[in-house]
Write an enzyme that holds these catalytic residues in place. Structure first.
Site, PDB file in Angstrom:
ATOM      1  N   THR A  31      -1.288  -7.831  -0.697  1.00 18.78           N
ATOM      2  CA  THR A  31       0.071  -7.268  -0.556  1.00 18.78           C
ATOM      3  C   THR A  31       0.927  -8.353   0.095  1.00 18.78           C
ATOM      4  OG1 THR A  31      -0.340  -6.492   1.692  1.00 18.78           O
ATOM      5  CG2 THR A  31      -0.878  -4.942  -0.078  1.00 18.78           C
TER       6      THR A  31
ATOM      7  N   ILE B 159       0.828  -1.208   0.000  1.00 21.71           N
ATOM      8  CA  ILE B 159       0.000   0.000   0.000  1.00 21.71           C
ATOM      9  C   ILE B 159       0.866   1.264   0.000  1.00 21.71           C
ATOM     10  CG2 ILE B 159      -1.602   1.324   1.451  1.00 21.71           C
ATOM     11  CD1 ILE B 159      -2.826  -1.469   2.281  1.00 21.71           C
TER      12      ILE B 159
ATOM     13  N   TYR C   7      -2.587  -7.555  16.745  1.00 15.70           N
ATOM     14  CA  TYR C   7      -2.714  -6.671  15.576  1.00 15.70           C
ATOM     15  C   TYR C   7      -3.987  -5.838  15.684  1.00 15.70           C
ATOM     16  CZ  TYR C   7      -3.179  -5.318  10.638  1.00 15.70           C
ATOM     17  OH  TYR C   7      -3.321  -4.603   9.463  1.00 15.70           O
TER      18      TYR C   7
HETATM   19  N1  LIG Z   1      -2.849  -5.765   3.274  1.00 18.27           N
HETATM   20  C1  LIG Z   1      -3.953  -5.680   3.995  1.00 18.27           C
HETATM   21  O1  LIG Z   1      -4.900  -6.477   3.841  1.00 18.27           O
HETATM   22  C2  LIG Z   1      -4.102  -4.586   5.018  1.00 18.27           C
HETATM   23  C3  LIG Z   1      -5.355  -4.417   5.592  1.00 18.27           C
HETATM   24  C4  LIG Z   1      -5.541  -3.435   6.539  1.00 18.27           C
HETATM   25  C5  LIG Z   1      -4.499  -2.621   6.901  1.00 18.27           C
HETATM   26  N2  LIG Z   1      -3.272  -2.802   6.337  1.00 18.27           N
HETATM   27  C6  LIG Z   1      -2.197  -1.920   6.789  1.00 18.27           C
HETATM   28  O2  LIG Z   1      -1.588  -1.299   5.688  1.00 18.27           O
HETATM   29  C7  LIG Z   1      -0.252  -0.992   6.017  1.00 18.27           C
HETATM   30  C8  LIG Z   1       0.645  -1.438   4.860  1.00 18.27           C
HETATM   31  O3  LIG Z   1       0.593  -2.845   4.768  1.00 18.27           O
HETATM   32  P1  LIG Z   1       0.718  -3.643   3.393  1.00 18.27           P
HETATM   33  O4  LIG Z   1      -0.495  -4.456   3.263  1.00 18.27           O
HETATM   34  O5  LIG Z   1       1.114  -2.727   2.302  1.00 18.27           O
HETATM   35  O6  LIG Z   1       1.876  -4.660   3.775  1.00 18.27           O
HETATM   36  P2  LIG Z   1       3.391  -4.771   3.338  1.00 18.27           P
HETATM   37  O7  LIG Z   1       3.527  -4.842   1.873  1.00 18.27           O
HETATM   38  O8  LIG Z   1       3.936  -5.868   4.173  1.00 18.27           O
HETATM   39  O9  LIG Z   1       4.013  -3.373   3.805  1.00 18.27           O
HETATM   40  C9  LIG Z   1       4.393  -3.103   5.113  1.00 18.27           C
HETATM   41  C10 LIG Z   1       5.394  -1.965   5.075  1.00 18.27           C
HETATM   42  O10 LIG Z   1       5.751  -1.615   6.424  1.00 18.27           O
HETATM   43  C11 LIG Z   1       7.167  -1.515   6.498  1.00 18.27           C
HETATM   44  N3  LIG Z   1       7.616  -1.857   7.846  1.00 18.27           N
HETATM   45  C12 LIG Z   1       7.362  -2.991   8.543  1.00 18.27           C
HETATM   46  N4  LIG Z   1       8.015  -2.954   9.715  1.00 18.27           N
HETATM   47  C13 LIG Z   1       8.679  -1.770   9.768  1.00 18.27           C
HETATM   48  C14 LIG Z   1       9.546  -1.161  10.702  1.00 18.27           C
HETATM   49  N5  LIG Z   1       9.906  -1.766  11.848  1.00 18.27           N
HETATM   50  N6  LIG Z   1      10.052   0.053  10.420  1.00 18.27           N
HETATM   51  C15 LIG Z   1       9.743   0.679   9.267  1.00 18.27           C
HETATM   52  N7  LIG Z   1       8.937   0.145   8.318  1.00 18.27           N
HETATM   53  C16 LIG Z   1       8.435  -1.060   8.576  1.00 18.27           C
HETATM   54  C17 LIG Z   1       7.684  -2.500   5.462  1.00 18.27           C
HETATM   55  O11 LIG Z   1       8.955  -2.090   4.988  1.00 18.27           O
HETATM   56  P3  LIG Z   1      10.362  -2.720   5.429  1.00 18.27           P
HETATM   57  O12 LIG Z   1      10.147  -4.198   5.654  1.00 18.27           O
HETATM   58  O13 LIG Z   1      11.245  -2.405   4.265  1.00 18.27           O
HETATM   59  O14 LIG Z   1      10.738  -1.968   6.659  1.00 18.27           O
HETATM   60  C18 LIG Z   1       6.670  -2.338   4.341  1.00 18.27           C
HETATM   61  O15 LIG Z   1       7.046  -1.282   3.493  1.00 18.27           O
HETATM   62  C19 LIG Z   1       0.035  -1.666   7.342  1.00 18.27           C
HETATM   63  O16 LIG Z   1      -0.036  -0.737   8.402  1.00 18.27           O
HETATM   64  C20 LIG Z   1      -1.077  -2.682   7.468  1.00 18.27           C
HETATM   65  O17 LIG Z   1      -1.370  -2.992   8.812  1.00 18.27           O
HETATM   66  C21 LIG Z   1      -3.054  -3.751   5.409  1.00 18.27           C
END
Ligand SMILES: NC(=O)c1ccc[n+]([C@@H]2O[C@H](COP(=O)([O-])OP(=O)(O)OC[C@H]3O[C@@H](n4cnc5c(N)ncnc54)[C@H](OP(=O)(O)O)[C@@H]3O)[C@@H](O)[C@H]2O)c1
Length: 264
Positions: free
Chosen positions: A203, A27, A168
């Site tokens: 994702t 995202i 979470y």
């Molecule tokens: N996918 C879904 O279904 C969904 C649904 C609801 C909400 N969300 C929320 O959307 C957001 C993005 O998630 P996504 O689905 O795009 O997943 P994703 O592709 O796994 O992205 C997560 C991002 O967070 C970064 N991250 C993780 N730990 C970190 C840390 N300690 N310090 C700095 N950066 C960190 C990761 O980068 P690095 O590993 O390079 O640090 C990555 O860029 C999250 O907050 C998630 O909870 C996702």
């Protein structure tokens, strides 16, 4: 007055500088490209520095502007990296960001009884303490420059009662409450704070659901009968980031194909 504005002008981010955390994938990576398309300069932050720098270089190339995007290192588990990164933004762009997409986060899939201390601590440290610190540091700098827009990326898991996601879900509920408190305290400083709560999006994070073979069950619970894709968030992100959403603060927007309405 906006009657005479072209629709593109209503949502334009020209002249803005946006920081997107968690921009190395999913995202956040998509949102960074979207904000650049809308005219903002973007800073992509994550632990995987090479990934954000590569994505920033691609954005810069696409818009023929070496200053269109910049990749920086932030590790939400090392809070000292946050002010250092925000200092770097001011050095590179000569000013702080006026848009923050506070998006970085991690997930832990386990039944409540199987949550171990290390996983719980990791989830809270990243999704709560880290996101809190990023929002506070960015807002402190926005105060000095006259305001901005902060979008905290929560989750519908923080709004309903999701099984196997206790830590979470609690972390994301906390982020929604933080959004409302920030909105209340920062409105007088011209800082708007809103929460964007996605449902289930395809994702890297979603892999955990696929591994636990619950994709089909999830889709059955979504009235629109499909998982989300990052570009389903384009409209809400632009609305909240731009002046089109100028009277919106403290709101919680769900983007979930109707999942939170489901009775299944
Ligand atoms: N996918 C879904 O279904 C969904 C649904 C609801 C909400 N969300 C929320 O959307 C957001 C993005 O998630 P996504 O689905 O795009 O997943 P994703 O592709 O796994 O992205 C997560 C991002 O967070 C970064 N991250 C993780 N730990 C970190 C840390 N300690 N310090 C700095 N950066 C960190 C990761 O980068 P690095 O590993 O390079 O640090 C990555 O860029 C999250 O907050 C998630 O909870 C996702």
């Amino acid at each position: 007055m906006t009657e005479n504005l072209m629709l593109e002008e209503l949502f334009t981010l020209r002249g803005r500088l946006a920081l997107v955390t968690g921009a190395s994938s999913g995202i956040g990576l998509h949102a960074a490209g979207l904000l650049a398309r809308a005219g903002a300069k973007v800073v992509l932050a994550a632990r995987r520095l090479h990934a954000v720098q590569t994505a920033a270089a691609e954005i810069a190339k696409q818009y023929g502007d070496a200053n269109a995007a910049h990749g920086i290192h932030i590790d939400l588990n090392r809070l000292e990296t946050i002010p250092l990164a925000l200092d770097e933004i001011e050095r590179v762009f000569g000013r702080p960001a006026d848009i923050l997409i506070n998006n970085a986060g991690i997930i832990h899939f386990a039944r409540f009884l199987d949550h171990d201390d290390e996983a719980v601590a990791r989830i809270f440290a990243t999704n709560l303490n880290g996101s809190f610190a990023v929002a506070r540091e960015a807002a402190r700098r926005m105060v000095k420059t006259g305001g901005g827009s902060i979008i905290n990326v929560g989750s519908t898991a923080g709004l309903r009662t999701p099984g196997s996601l206790a830590a979470y879900g609690v972390s994301k509920t906390g982020l929604v409450q933080l959004t409302k408190i920030m909105a209340l305290e920062l409105a007088s400083k011209k800082i708007r704070v809103n929460a964007l709560c996605p449902g289930n999006f395809v994702t890297e994070m979603h892999q955990v659901f696929t591994e636990h073979k619950v994709d089909e069950t999830i889709v059955k619970r979504i009235p629109q009968r499909r998982l989300g894709s990052p570009d389903d968030l384009d409209g809400p992100i632009l609305l909240l980031a731009s002046d089109a959403g100028r009277y919106m603060t403290g709101t919680v927007i769900t983007v979930d194909g109707g999942q939170t309405l489901s009775w299944l």
